[in-house]
Design an enzyme around this catalytic site. Sequence first.
Site, PDB file in Angstrom:
ATOM      1  N   HIS A 164      -2.990   0.198   8.488  1.00  0.00           N
ATOM      2  CA  HIS A 164      -1.583   0.883   7.961  1.00  0.00           C
ATOM      3  C   HIS A 164      -1.481   2.222   7.370  1.00  0.00           C
ATOM      4  CE1 HIS A 164       2.947   0.459   7.493  1.00  0.00           C
ATOM      5  NE2 HIS A 164       2.455   1.358   6.415  1.00  0.00           N
ATOM      6  N   GLU A 165      -2.303   2.148   6.291  1.00  0.00           N
ATOM      7  CA  GLU A 165      -2.508   3.110   5.191  1.00  0.00           C
ATOM      8  C   GLU A 165      -3.215   4.222   5.816  1.00  0.00           C
ATOM      9  OE1 GLU A 165      -0.452   3.245   3.020  1.00  0.00           O
ATOM     10  OE2 GLU A 165       0.134   1.133   3.179  1.00  0.00           O
ATOM     11  N   GLY A 205       0.753  -1.270  -0.054  1.00  0.00           N
ATOM     12  CA  GLY A 205      -0.056   0.146   0.092  1.00  0.00           C
ATOM     13  C   GLY A 205       0.891   1.246   0.150  1.00  0.00           C
ATOM     14  N   GLN A 224       2.799  10.004   1.774  1.00  0.00           N
ATOM     15  CA  GLN A 224       4.115   9.146   1.429  1.00  0.00           C
ATOM     16  C   GLN A 224       4.764   9.935   0.329  1.00  0.00           C
ATOM     17  OE1 GLN A 224       2.364   5.060   2.339  1.00  0.00           O
ATOM     18  NE2 GLN A 224       4.569   4.975   2.977  1.00  0.00           N
ATOM     19  N   CYS A 252       7.409  -0.720   5.582  1.00  0.00           N
ATOM     20  CA  CYS A 252       6.768   0.691   5.176  1.00  0.00           C
ATOM     21  C   CYS A 252       7.620   1.139   4.205  1.00  0.00           C
ATOM     22  CB  CYS A 252       6.495   1.625   6.375  1.00  0.00           C
ATOM     23  SG  CYS A 252       5.762   3.183   5.815  1.00  0.00           S
ATOM     24  N   LEU A 253       7.007   1.674   2.997  1.00  0.00           N
ATOM     25  CA  LEU A 253       7.814   2.143   1.994  1.00  0.00           C
ATOM     26  C   LEU A 253       8.798   3.303   2.517  1.00  0.00           C
ATOM     27  CD1 LEU A 253       5.246   2.045  -1.077  1.00  0.00           C
ATOM     28  CD2 LEU A 253       7.310   0.787  -0.824  1.00  0.00           C
ATOM     29  N   HIS A 296      -1.219   6.445   8.217  1.00  0.00           N
ATOM     30  CA  HIS A 296      -0.618   7.206   7.156  1.00  0.00           C
ATOM     31  C   HIS A 296      -1.341   8.727   7.197  1.00  0.00           C
ATOM     32  CE1 HIS A 296       3.423   5.827   6.460  1.00  0.00           C
ATOM     33  NE2 HIS A 296       2.701   4.534   5.855  1.00  0.00           N
TER      34      HIS A 296
END
Length: 171
Positions: free
Chosen positions: A131-132, A47, A52, A89-90, A135
């Site tokens: 998680h997303e 995701g 981000q 995480c990215l 963010h």
Amino acid sequence: MAEKEILPFGDPVLRKKAKPVDELSPKVLKILDDMVDTLYAEEGRAGLAAPQIGILRRLIVMDCGEGLIELINPEILEMHGEQIGPEACLSYPGYSGIVKRANYVRIRTLTRTGEIMELEGIGYLARCIQHEIDHLNGILFIDHVEEGQLFKEPTKQKADLMEALKLSRKS
């Protein structure tokens, strides 16, 4: 469509709350398309939230193995149960941590055509959604990791959680 640069941990944008999308304009749809390109350029990732890539709007793209899901202004309606498992995480390349999440989540979101939709997630999909959405609220997965449960990849060597949190909160 274009691949965008992903903000690394420590960037203050990652700690800000994203604003709702007021209009599904061509600009918003292009952002979603760019986010999809960016997500799929990162092999093995599930995701991506707009903050981000430096855009403080409530937009998410995900593919948790069942195909692309786009979320616009998602809101959690219900969550229950518990699961504990690894997350990465990215924006935190090279780290993973053990995180406790709800095992079930139900959300309301808009589609790219402006329709209101409800989505349920169990297990991994529920984890990805939470998680997303975190963010979008300036919350990072390391905020949920307990001391001793953050690891450097690929060695799985324990990392200093307090140091990682300090770096992520610098403005």
